[in-house]
Design a protein around this motif. Sequence first.
Motif, PDB file in Angstrom:
ATOM      1  N   ASN A   1       0.830  -1.204   0.000  1.00 13.00           N
ATOM      2  CA  ASN A   1       0.000   0.000   0.000  1.00 13.00           C
ATOM      3  C   ASN A   1       0.868   1.259   0.000  1.00 13.00           C
ATOM      4  O   ASN A   1       0.596   2.221  -0.721  1.00 13.00           O
ATOM      5  CB  ASN A   1      -0.931  -0.020   1.220  1.00 13.00           C
ATOM      6  CG  ASN A   1      -1.836   1.193   1.249  1.00 13.00           C
ATOM      7  OD1 ASN A   1      -2.296   1.647   0.206  1.00 13.00           O
ATOM      8  ND2 ASN A   1      -2.069   1.741   2.426  1.00 13.00           N
ATOM      9  N   ILE A   2       1.950   1.249   0.769  1.00 17.82           N
ATOM     10  CA  ILE A   2       2.841   2.425   0.753  1.00 17.82           C
ATOM     11  C   ILE A   2       3.642   2.458  -0.555  1.00 17.82           C
ATOM     12  O   ILE A   2       3.904   3.536  -1.100  1.00 17.82           O
ATOM     13  CB  ILE A   2       3.741   2.436   2.005  1.00 17.82           C
ATOM     14  CG1 ILE A   2       2.850   2.594   3.233  1.00 17.82           C
ATOM     15  CG2 ILE A   2       4.749   3.586   1.933  1.00 17.82           C
ATOM     16  CD1 ILE A   2       3.575   2.859   4.512  1.00 17.82           C
ATOM     17  N   TYR A   3       4.006   1.295  -1.072  1.00 19.27           N
ATOM     18  CA  TYR A   3       4.675   1.278  -2.387  1.00 19.27           C
ATOM     19  C   TYR A   3       3.872   2.046  -3.453  1.00 19.27           C
ATOM     20  O   TYR A   3       4.437   2.646  -4.354  1.00 19.27           O
ATOM     21  CB  TYR A   3       4.862  -0.172  -2.869  1.00 19.27           C
ATOM     22  CG  TYR A   3       6.069  -0.917  -2.327  1.00 19.27           C
ATOM     23  CD1 TYR A   3       7.094  -0.283  -1.631  1.00 19.27           C
ATOM     24  CD2 TYR A   3       6.209  -2.298  -2.555  1.00 19.27           C
ATOM     25  CE1 TYR A   3       8.193  -0.987  -1.160  1.00 19.27           C
ATOM     26  CE2 TYR A   3       7.312  -3.002  -2.090  1.00 19.27           C
ATOM     27  CZ  TYR A   3       8.298  -2.353  -1.388  1.00 19.27           C
ATOM     28  OH  TYR A   3       9.391  -3.054  -0.939  1.00 19.27           O
ATOM     29  N   THR A   4       2.536   1.997  -3.333  1.00 22.55           N
ATOM     30  CA  THR A   4       1.729   2.675  -4.370  1.00 22.55           C
ATOM     31  C   THR A   4       1.913   4.191  -4.359  1.00 22.55           C
ATOM     32  O   THR A   4       1.479   4.869  -5.283  1.00 22.55           O
ATOM     33  CB  THR A   4       0.216   2.373  -4.229  1.00 22.55           C
ATOM     34  OG1 THR A   4      -0.248   2.889  -2.976  1.00 22.55           O
ATOM     35  CG2 THR A   4      -0.075   0.897  -4.345  1.00 22.55           C
ATOM     36  N   MET A   5       2.553   4.728  -3.314  1.00 27.90           N
ATOM     37  CA  MET A   5       2.810   6.173  -3.312  1.00 27.90           C
ATOM     38  C   MET A   5       3.726   6.561  -4.475  1.00 27.90           C
ATOM     39  O   MET A   5       3.732   7.711  -4.891  1.00 27.90           O
ATOM     40  CB  MET A   5       3.411   6.616  -1.976  1.00 27.90           C
ATOM     41  CG  MET A   5       2.418   6.490  -0.834  1.00 27.90           C
ATOM     42  SD  MET A   5       3.103   6.874   0.802  1.00 27.90           S
ATOM     43  CE  MET A   5       2.991   8.664   0.790  1.00 27.90           C
ATOM     44  N   TRP A   6       4.545   5.615  -4.967  1.00 27.46           N
ATOM     45  CA  TRP A   6       5.388   5.928  -6.139  1.00 27.46           C
ATOM     46  C   TRP A   6       5.549   4.758  -7.109  1.00 27.46           C
ATOM     47  O   TRP A   6       5.991   4.947  -8.233  1.00 27.46           O
ATOM     48  CB  TRP A   6       6.780   6.410  -5.695  1.00 27.46           C
ATOM     49  CG  TRP A   6       7.640   5.344  -5.104  1.00 27.46           C
ATOM     50  CD1 TRP A   6       8.597   4.623  -5.767  1.00 27.46           C
ATOM     51  CD2 TRP A   6       7.647   4.846  -3.762  1.00 27.46           C
ATOM     52  NE1 TRP A   6       9.191   3.711  -4.923  1.00 27.46           N
ATOM     53  CE2 TRP A   6       8.625   3.840  -3.674  1.00 27.46           C
ATOM     54  CE3 TRP A   6       6.918   5.160  -2.610  1.00 27.46           C
ATOM     55  CZ2 TRP A   6       8.900   3.138  -2.500  1.00 27.46           C
ATOM     56  CZ3 TRP A   6       7.192   4.462  -1.442  1.00 27.46           C
ATOM     57  CH2 TRP A   6       8.159   3.479  -1.399  1.00 27.46           C
ATOM     58  N   ARG A   7       5.170   3.563  -6.713  1.00 24.36           N
ATOM     59  CA  ARG A   7       5.340   2.398  -7.567  1.00 24.36           C
ATOM     60  C   ARG A   7       4.042   2.058  -8.294  1.00 24.36           C
ATOM     61  O   ARG A   7       2.985   2.429  -7.805  1.00 24.36           O
ATOM     62  CB  ARG A   7       5.789   1.157  -6.744  1.00 24.36           C
ATOM     63  CG  ARG A   7       7.067   1.348  -5.947  1.00 24.36           C
ATOM     64  CD  ARG A   7       7.780   0.033  -5.719  1.00 24.36           C
ATOM     65  NE  ARG A   7       8.385  -0.413  -6.971  1.00 24.36           N
ATOM     66  CZ  ARG A   7       9.587  -0.018  -7.402  1.00 24.36           C
ATOM     67  NH1 ARG A   7      10.326   0.769  -6.680  1.00 24.36           N
ATOM     68  NH2 ARG A   7      10.033  -0.423  -8.564  1.00 24.36           N
TER      69      ARG A   7
END
Lengths: 454, 454
Positions: free
Chosen positions: A72-78
């Motif tokens: 979920n935090i990866y989706t901030m840039w991935r």
Amino acid sequence: MKARKILLSESEIPDKWYNIMADLPNKPLPPLDPGTGEPIGPEALAPLFPMALIEQEVSTERWIDIPDEVRNIYTMWRPTPLYRAYGLEKALDTPAKIYYKYEGVSPSGSHKPNTAVPQAYYNMKEGVKKITTETGAGQWGSALSFACQHFGLECEVYMVRLSYDDKPYRKIMMNTWGADVYPSPSNRTEAGRKILAEHPDSPGSLGIAISEAVEAAVSSETTKYALGSVLNHVKLHQTIIGQEAILQMEKAGDMPDIVIAPFGGGSNFAGLSFPFLRLNLEGKTNIRCIASEPASCPKLTRGVFRYDFGDTIGMTPLFPMYTLGHTFVPAPIHAGGLRYHGAGIIVSQLLRDDLIEAVSHNNPEVFEAGIIFARSEGIIPAPEAAHGIATVIAEAKKCKEEGVSKTILFNLCGHGNFDMKAYQDYFEGKIEDHELTDAEIKASLAELSTPEIP
Amino acid sequence: MKARKILLSESEIPDKWYNIMADLPNKPLPPLDPGTGEPIGPEALAPLFPMALIEQEVSTERWIDIPDEVRNIYTMWRPTPLYRAYGLEKALDTPAKIYYKYEGVSPSGSHKPNTAVPQAYYNMKEGVKKITTETGAGQWGSALSFACQHFGLECEVYMVRLSYDDKPYRKIMMNTWGADVYPSPSNRTEAGRKILAEHPDSPGSLGIAISEAVEAAVSSETTKYALGSVLNHVKLHQTIIGQEAILQMEKAGDMPDIVIAPFGGGSNFAGLSFPFLRLNLEGKTNIRCIASEPASCPKLTRGVFRYDFGDTIGMTPLFPMYTLGHTFVPAPIHAGGLRYHGAGIIVSQLLRDDLIEAVSHNNPEVFEAGIIFARSEGIIPAPEAAHGIATVIAEAKKCKEEGVSKTILFNLCGHGNFDMKAYQDYFEGKIEDHELTDAEIKASLAELSTPEIP
């Protein structure tokens, strides 16, 4: 109009990290206790790391689940974009096809949050309140500051003094995400005081800063330590890069002949190359994977393979690795993230087994490469990333000379927005060649008293 | 896992810019020749701009084709992502749904290349060799440096001295893309020398830097001038932002109730809001569009609507606009891009016709908003962008108080990687409130001798 970027959707972010330990033909030698000379067990790492990370460190499972909270935090840039480098190809007038994976879109501007986020997550899950760490150029420190802030952890960063002075705004960035930052060597630890007593003007090094951060961590029960490269679990987390890149190369209908990444401790290189090496190890491909290191810190190309400490003072276990000796203090080049005396365990084993290659570049060549890239592709690369670009340019020129069209993929691991002083020095003619002499390397290695490897 | 980013493919980059002039219920008054007081024709602008841009400046066609060469360079960073701000929503505990369009992914880190690229392109097509410009915080100057470099043009930038001193790395960034940068006021122009004679310690302003760049342009036949905001053609190019955002909001199955953007000269605000205002003007929506300006430079909320010069010295035609007076020198706030005395012509007309709204924020409130955003969304915003965030937070809090869930969209126009000194000042308690007194505004406007508008 030709597509320049190959993008993935958030649902295509891999849900597992790839653990190359499962596929290595020769497993690395075990870390040793420096006191007894015996292999250490996982429990020896418990004062430093949460159990979940220690388990990953020694795991031989091929695939390891990425927790939903981390994805979920990866989706901030991935997923990060994969670019076809049309501009660079044109500038070099090469028949090579060049692609790059751009990790600079993360909040802190490099690939480092890929491991900072899971490291902070597992620490939080096990009740840790504070994480200490070292940082060179500040890429790792800012990534960990960002990650800790998201999980409500305190973060204490020992920043190599050379970078602390050169890149003051990295410190403010870490402060903005709530971290405390100290220049290393500092007076806060015994390790720091020892170095300062001998070398009051020490520019610091990653090895020294690691000693300080480790000492600060073991002095409190609710404090742990985090490392930004070298260790197996760090490389594991970074494999998200290469896994995405494989999906993207497939979408582009292409596959690299050569994979290139800068080399400091190995996480950047591992992140892009390990998933491609899996294809090699399965016999599906025959991709050359090349690590690019600075001529001023050439552990892969000119170091020795033997047991050595991970830090300068000698507080860590002994690791089997290519090294220049743990007391080696690299020249003050701007690529602070590459100023480390040793290479990660797995990468060292891969090099020993001739499964990967390594090259070095001198400092002026690196900045020339960075400028060529900035002017042809727009993005100003971090000096670390520019090492990889120097290798790309060398390989692309070879393609031109030989009249062959190879496909080259490299890891543009970060932007240079916080490294403009380095470019300023370049424009002012202050970038020097720090290539080591044989005598210097011999002198550094002569100080090594750690066990040799037959 | 909820999707955080709404992405478009490169083929979805709009192929036309939207010209709101076609749809305005009341057309703006014409610019006047300051000598004769008569409306000027397009030919009066010919010493400064290439004909293609002058045609766009006065066009009333609703859609204007984007050249393929420009769209091709746009693919270096466009389409930009649209984010759902889950982190900020949680931090504010608001029922509002918050989205932001992130323009900081461009090579120079802001929305400015959207117009820098076409401006450099049209100049190149008409045989221009060199472009001069002004820059405040450096966002515009670096965007134009990047764009000129791509089309083989020289670039000469007059950078407001306050920013030149505060943001030295912006200068190096421009150098990296091959531009020459001078602090303004400078000794290179009569305009600069005049200001320095009166105020040797002048921090400069956008108005002064424009005077210098214009003077430098008209002194050579192969040199033209480029402006980063205010004018119609600049706003036109930025409409790519809002057009993409509409596609992305549709993909998200949502539509904003409120659209918010920071306000300096208007290009940022226009870029996001004009395509949404088209929907309003067509009677399809009733979206509130709010411009956020600094309390230290409140031309929309406290200025007067009348004819005024675009620059400080009085070298430009007279434009009908909200202004604080062209001799007004704003307080040295860090949001250099907002330190401009006047508002663009179209935006001024829209405000006069009550088709848009404006609010102002004081300096500490802006930085508090920036920190909240950095800690909840990861990205550290430019101080300019933080003005918009302050408005978003105010509206989101209103939603919470009233218990209603509105959908808010704002333009995160740039990252703060080159603005860390501003955050440093904030942490050191040095960010002051520069809200103007009524007497100060009255005094500034008293100096205006330009024609009043009935």
